[in-house]
Design a protein around this motif. Structure first.
Motif, PDB file in Angstrom:
ATOM      1  N   LEU A 158       0.827  -1.208   0.000  1.00 59.78           N
ATOM      2  CA  LEU A 158       0.000   0.000   0.000  1.00 59.78           C
ATOM      3  C   LEU A 158       0.860   1.256   0.000  1.00 59.78           C
ATOM      4  O   LEU A 158       0.490   2.282  -0.568  1.00 59.78           O
ATOM      5  CB  LEU A 158      -0.901   0.006   1.235  1.00 59.78           C
ATOM      6  CG  LEU A 158      -2.027  -1.031   1.232  1.00 59.78           C
ATOM      7  CD1 LEU A 158      -2.271  -1.561   2.629  1.00 59.78           C
ATOM      8  CD2 LEU A 158      -3.292  -0.424   0.671  1.00 59.78           C
ATOM      9  N   PHE A 203      -4.014   4.765   0.954  1.00 56.04           N
ATOM     10  CA  PHE A 203      -5.149   3.973   1.412  1.00 56.04           C
ATOM     11  C   PHE A 203      -6.454   4.317   0.708  1.00 56.04           C
ATOM     12  O   PHE A 203      -7.526   3.868   1.121  1.00 56.04           O
ATOM     13  CB  PHE A 203      -5.330   4.155   2.927  1.00 56.04           C
ATOM     14  CG  PHE A 203      -4.084   3.853   3.724  1.00 56.04           C
ATOM     15  CD1 PHE A 203      -3.262   2.787   3.405  1.00 56.04           C
ATOM     16  CD2 PHE A 203      -3.731   4.653   4.796  1.00 56.04           C
ATOM     17  CE1 PHE A 203      -2.113   2.508   4.135  1.00 56.04           C
ATOM     18  CE2 PHE A 203      -2.588   4.390   5.550  1.00 56.04           C
ATOM     19  CZ  PHE A 203      -1.772   3.305   5.208  1.00 56.04           C
ATOM     20  N   ILE A 228      -9.012   1.399  -0.367  1.00 55.68           N
ATOM     21  CA  ILE A 228      -9.455   0.386   0.592  1.00 55.68           C
ATOM     22  C   ILE A 228     -10.940   0.076   0.435  1.00 55.68           C
ATOM     23  O   ILE A 228     -11.354  -1.095   0.404  1.00 55.68           O
ATOM     24  CB  ILE A 228      -9.149   0.832   2.042  1.00 55.68           C
ATOM     25  CG1 ILE A 228      -7.636   0.765   2.302  1.00 55.68           C
ATOM     26  CG2 ILE A 228      -9.895  -0.039   3.059  1.00 55.68           C
ATOM     27  CD1 ILE A 228      -7.045  -0.632   2.280  1.00 55.68           C
ATOM     28  N   VAL A 288      -6.518   2.870   8.269  1.00 56.02           N
ATOM     29  CA  VAL A 288      -6.795   1.824   7.282  1.00 56.02           C
ATOM     30  C   VAL A 288      -7.467   0.627   7.939  1.00 56.02           C
ATOM     31  O   VAL A 288      -8.430   0.065   7.404  1.00 56.02           O
ATOM     32  CB  VAL A 288      -5.516   1.420   6.512  1.00 56.02           C
ATOM     33  CG1 VAL A 288      -4.474   0.794   7.390  1.00 56.02           C
ATOM     34  CG2 VAL A 288      -5.850   0.456   5.391  1.00 56.02           C
ATOM     35  N   ILE A 318     -11.633  -1.522   7.725  1.00 51.97           N
ATOM     36  CA  ILE A 318     -11.810  -2.923   7.329  1.00 51.97           C
ATOM     37  C   ILE A 318     -12.752  -3.584   8.319  1.00 51.97           C
ATOM     38  O   ILE A 318     -12.439  -3.729   9.496  1.00 51.97           O
ATOM     39  CB  ILE A 318     -10.447  -3.649   7.274  1.00 51.97           C
ATOM     40  CG1 ILE A 318      -9.551  -2.995   6.205  1.00 51.97           C
ATOM     41  CG2 ILE A 318     -10.647  -5.130   6.968  1.00 51.97           C
ATOM     42  CD1 ILE A 318      -8.135  -3.533   6.169  1.00 51.97           C
TER      43      ILE A 318
END
Length: 213
Positions: A10, A14, A17, A46, A50
């Motif tokens: 990465l 980011f 994402i 980041v 998720i």
């Protein structure tokens, strides 16, 4: 876990994402170089985005203090450890063998071997045994400037795994099979590259899709 997103490299970018997560993975593997020589305080952002289980190792371009950041993040720090996830066991080794660039997280091949051997001692034999690493094994997806630059230690352990997820060499995106073990480099996520890993019911039943978002 049947469908896993694999991203790497990465390098602090980011922005894609959310696009990666639109692939609807059940989990995410991150194979290092989350930052570009730091800073590590951007990493929480980041991982907070998720929303499925995430497992990560650092890359050679990540400062070593990223290990502490990973430990306190929403991700699982797999560097030097193993984790059993039902029918899958994941072993992780971050950083890379020495490079000409004196990057922050470089290890000797002996250090890599010691970390890997220690982690494998806790590895349970499951349907799928997966290695998540940043450096590629020597002679496998590891050519840079016409030379093989992968880790000799990782190469010695290829047969211990059904799948090896690596990164590091941006130009070596691809899938290779060595003695029944699949090795994948998803390509740099900063350019929108990733892979989806589909795990079947048998040990060698692993399908790999190289994708771009």
């Amino acid at each position: 876990m049947k469908d896993v997103l694999l991203i790497a490299d990465l390098h602090g970018q980011f922005g894609k994402i959310d696009s990666f997560l639109e692939l609807n993975p059940e989990a995410v593997f991150i194979a290092g170089d989350i930052t570009n020589m730091g800073p590590v305080d951007t990493v929480d952002d980041v991982f907070s985005r998720i929303d499925v289980p995430c497992f990560a190792v650092p890359g050679n371009c990540d400062p070593k203090e990223i290990l502490d950041t990973l430990e306190h993040s929403d991700a699982v720090n797999l560097h030097g450890s193993a984790m059993n996830l039902g029918k899958m066991t994941i072993v992780g080794v971050g950083g890379s063998n020495p490079t000409p660039f004196n990057t922050p997280f470089e290890l000797t091949d002996k250090q890599i071997d010691d970390l890997l051997t220690g982690a494998m001692a806790k590895m349970e034999k499951t349907v799928h045994n997966v290695l998540l690493c940043h450096a590629p094994p020597y002679d496998t997806l590891d050519v840079a400037n016409g030379e093989h630059v992968g880790s000799q230690s990782l190469a010695r352990h290829i047969s211990d795994f059904d799948l090896i997820c690596c990164a590091h060499i941006h130009e070596q995106r691809g899938v290779k099979e060595v003695g029944g073990t699949k090795i994948v480099n998803p390509g740099p996520a900063m350019d929108g590259y990733c892979a989806m890993l589909h795990f079947g019911t048998e040990a060698k039943d692993i399908k790999i899709e190289l994708l771009t978002v």
